[in-house]
Design a protein around this motif. Structure first.
Motif, PDB file in Angstrom:
ATOM      1  N   ASP A   1       0.932  -1.111  -0.055  1.00 18.02           N
ATOM      2  CA  ASP A   1      -0.150  -0.063   0.145  1.00 18.02           C
ATOM      3  C   ASP A   1       0.959   1.091   0.040  1.00 18.02           C
ATOM      4  O   ASP A   1       2.047   1.157   0.397  1.00 18.02           O
ATOM      5  CB  ASP A   1      -1.052   0.014   1.129  1.00 18.02           C
ATOM      6  CG  ASP A   1      -0.488  -0.583   2.446  1.00 18.02           C
ATOM      7  OD1 ASP A   1       0.910  -0.401   2.545  1.00 18.02           O
ATOM      8  OD2 ASP A   1      -1.033  -0.940   3.457  1.00 18.02           O
TER       9      ASP A   1
ATOM     10  N   CYS B   1       1.444   4.941   9.310  1.00 20.04           N
ATOM     11  CA  CYS B   1       1.232   3.488   9.550  1.00 20.04           C
ATOM     12  C   CYS B   1       2.249   2.563   8.956  1.00 20.04           C
ATOM     13  O   CYS B   1       2.049   1.465   9.197  1.00 20.04           O
ATOM     14  CB  CYS B   1      -0.171   3.262   8.654  1.00 20.04           C
ATOM     15  SG  CYS B   1      -1.150   1.706   9.253  1.00 20.04           S
TER      16      CYS B   1
ATOM     17  N   HIS C   1       3.238   2.574   5.760  1.00 16.68           N
ATOM     18  CA  HIS C   1       3.213   2.182   4.403  1.00 16.68           C
ATOM     19  C   HIS C   1       4.567   2.930   3.610  1.00 16.68           C
ATOM     20  O   HIS C   1       4.749   2.305   2.390  1.00 16.68           O
ATOM     21  CB  HIS C   1       2.097   2.964   3.748  1.00 16.68           C
ATOM     22  CG  HIS C   1       0.817   2.254   4.319  1.00 16.68           C
ATOM     23  ND1 HIS C   1      -0.486   2.741   4.046  1.00 16.68           N
ATOM     24  CD2 HIS C   1       0.790   1.458   5.390  1.00 16.68           C
ATOM     25  CE1 HIS C   1      -1.477   2.016   4.770  1.00 16.68           C
ATOM     26  NE2 HIS C   1      -0.826   1.262   5.473  1.00 16.68           N
TER      27      HIS C   1
ATOM     28  N   GLU D   1      -5.236   2.387   0.769  1.00 16.38           N
ATOM     29  CA  GLU D   1      -5.464   1.421   1.809  1.00 16.38           C
ATOM     30  C   GLU D   1      -6.401   1.775   2.963  1.00 16.38           C
ATOM     31  O   GLU D   1      -7.290   1.411   3.529  1.00 16.38           O
ATOM     32  CB  GLU D   1      -4.408   0.519   2.129  1.00 16.38           C
ATOM     33  CG  GLU D   1      -4.478  -0.527   3.257  1.00 16.38           C
ATOM     34  CD  GLU D   1      -4.977  -0.303   4.453  1.00 16.38           C
ATOM     35  OE1 GLU D   1      -5.893  -1.062   4.994  1.00 16.38           O
ATOM     36  OE2 GLU D   1      -4.361   0.327   5.085  1.00 16.38           O
ATOM     37  N   GLU D   2      -6.061   3.037   3.147  1.00 17.14           N
ATOM     38  CA  GLU D   2      -6.649   3.545   4.672  1.00 17.14           C
ATOM     39  C   GLU D   2      -8.132   4.090   4.357  1.00 17.14           C
ATOM     40  O   GLU D   2      -8.924   4.661   5.222  1.00 17.14           O
ATOM     41  CB  GLU D   2      -5.871   4.821   5.103  1.00 17.14           C
ATOM     42  CG  GLU D   2      -4.313   4.508   5.438  1.00 17.14           C
ATOM     43  CD  GLU D   2      -4.375   3.498   6.754  1.00 17.14           C
ATOM     44  OE1 GLU D   2      -5.277   3.302   7.576  1.00 17.14           O
ATOM     45  OE2 GLU D   2      -3.077   3.326   7.220  1.00 17.14           O
TER      46      GLU D   2
ATOM     47  N   HIS E   1       2.599  -6.248   6.455  1.00 21.18           N
ATOM     48  CA  HIS E   1       2.429  -4.937   7.146  1.00 21.18           C
ATOM     49  C   HIS E   1       3.516  -4.914   8.494  1.00 21.18           C
ATOM     50  O   HIS E   1       3.556  -6.089   9.153  1.00 21.18           O
ATOM     51  CB  HIS E   1       0.976  -4.962   7.694  1.00 21.18           C
ATOM     52  CG  HIS E   1       0.480  -3.391   7.787  1.00 21.18           C
ATOM     53  ND1 HIS E   1       1.278  -2.596   8.760  1.00 21.18           N
ATOM     54  CD2 HIS E   1      -0.462  -2.863   7.248  1.00 21.18           C
ATOM     55  CE1 HIS E   1       0.692  -1.477   8.637  1.00 21.18           C
ATOM     56  NE2 HIS E   1      -0.291  -1.532   7.764  1.00 21.18           N
TER      57      HIS E   1
END
Ligand code: NI
Length: 392
Positions: free
Chosen positions: A78, A103, A105, A138-139, A165
């Motif tokens: 992502d 996050c 990414h 993605e979020e 992730h």
């Protein structure tokens, strides 16, 4: 091969960290990842990849052919950041005020770029082909579904989907895996409760939507506690309530929004038909009207057992079997689930947790960049394991 990959990663890690820092400076939210996707495309093109851009608006893909025919593996990262003002104080902090890669990414992109660069040099060592997928949003609102609609699983047809992730609740450099459901299906709903406003001192002349909203909120928890199998986790959360203008006025309308979570595909499909009768019952009793807008989101993320077994092998080669742990399922959602709904695969968590570290989506979120090397090694080992596995 394991040794060779280790050496490649050691050599390339400083460059991979540089890529991550450059990306960290330019966080962009879902479907606005313009600078990010051109950075990705440029990096791949400079390495000699043929790149496709503009898939699902800001998505990027590149294909790498191995040594002879075989399976097609999709490797996904992502690429979006979050609307959070960064407070880490890092020298490579966000240059976009109010936005941050909070996050990890940016780390995922750097890991996938590093993997692409290394596998290109090792392309005679595996069969089949690798499709590198850099996916927006993605979020939210979600880029995976759009990428699939625009054909990312075709030409060549993808056999397996793989992703990872960075995960702060798992200790640094451990890899956590789990066959079966790993992350929850995630929906959203909006609810208007429409009554009749008036003076707060004269409720008998009104139809109070605030009182009805309070009962709806309580009643929806009965769906979880009385209708669902307690051995199969489910969540209903109301996240917002809006209504009213003054302490002594009963408003005409209250708006609520919320989310449902489940790891079970059948439960996921039935949420609306469980919530709606409860809302209807309460509102009918209260004499108010309602409008429910239920919006299905991401499916549950379900890892394939056979692929997860191979991933365990690759993880053990990467961090040693003593550092490969069983992942705990989470009620968080993840649109990697859309690929895994279509093709078998495995989504893994790479630990970045240290004592007292900030959680994901926090303005102080940060991690030890050495872990990027772990991610690259894991994906390279996984590609070798799957491409060369006979039973896959
Ligand atoms: Ni994330």
């Amino acid at each position: 091969m394991k040794q060779k990959i280790k050496e490649y990663v050691q050599t390339k890690l400083p460059g991979i960290i540089e890529l991550r820092r450059a990306l960290h400076k330019i966080p962009e939210t879902g479907f606005n990842e313009v600078k990010t996707s051109s950075f990705i495309a440029r990096t791949l093109e400079q390495a000699g990849f043929e790149v496709t851009t503009g898939i699902a608006k800001t998505g990027v893909t590149a294909l790498l052919k191995g040594n002879g025919p075989g399976k097609t593996l999709l490797l996904r990262s992502d690429i979006d950041g979050l609307p959070i003002a960064e407070e880490t104080g890092l020298p490579f902090a966000s240059t976009h005020p109010g936005f941050m890669h909070a996050c990890g990414h940016d780390g995922h992109i750097a890991i996938l770029l590093g993997t692409a660069l290394i596998l290109k040099e090792l392309k005679n060592q595996f069969s089949g082909q690798i499709k590198f997928v850099f996916q927006p949003a993605e979020e939210g609102p979600g880029g995976a579904k759009l990428m699939i609609e625009e054909g990312v699983l075709d030409n060549p047809k993808v056999d397996y989907a793989l992703g990872l992730h960075l995960w702060a609740s798992i200790p640094e450099n451990k890899i956590a895996l789990k066959a079966g459901p790993l992350m929850a299906a995630m929906d959203r709903f909006d609810l208007d409760i429409i009554g009749k406003g008036g003076h707060g001192a004269m409720p008998h002349l009104c139809k109070d939507p605030v009182d009805a909203a309070a009962q709806v909120i309580n009643t929806l928890q009965r769906v979880v506690s009385r209708q669902m199998n307690p051995l199969s986790p489910t969540v209903v959360t109301i996240g917002t309530i809006q209504g009213g203008t003054a302490f002594n006025i009963i408003p005409d309308k209250v708006h609520l929004s919320g989310t449902t979570r489940t790891l079970d595909k059948e439960v996921w499909k039935g949420w609306e038909s469980r919530l709606e009768p409860m809302i209807n019952g309460v509102c009918t009793a209260a004499g108010v009207k309602y409008k429910l807008d239920y919006q299905p989101g991401y499916p549950p993320l379900i890892n394939d057992s056979a692929v997860t077994e191979i991933a365990r092998q690759a993880a053990a080669e990467t961090v040693g079997s003593e550092n490969v742990i069983e992942a705990e399922a989470t009620m968080g959602g993840e649109d990697m689930a859309f690929y895994l709904e279509q093709v078998p695969g495995c989504y893994a968590f790479i630990g970045i947790g240290t004592p007292g570290c900030a959680p994901h989506h926090n303005s102080h979120f940060a991690f030890n960049e050495e872990v990027l090397g772990t991610g690259v090694k894991y994906l390279c080992n996984l590609v070798m394991e799957i491409s060369n596995a006979r039973n896959c």
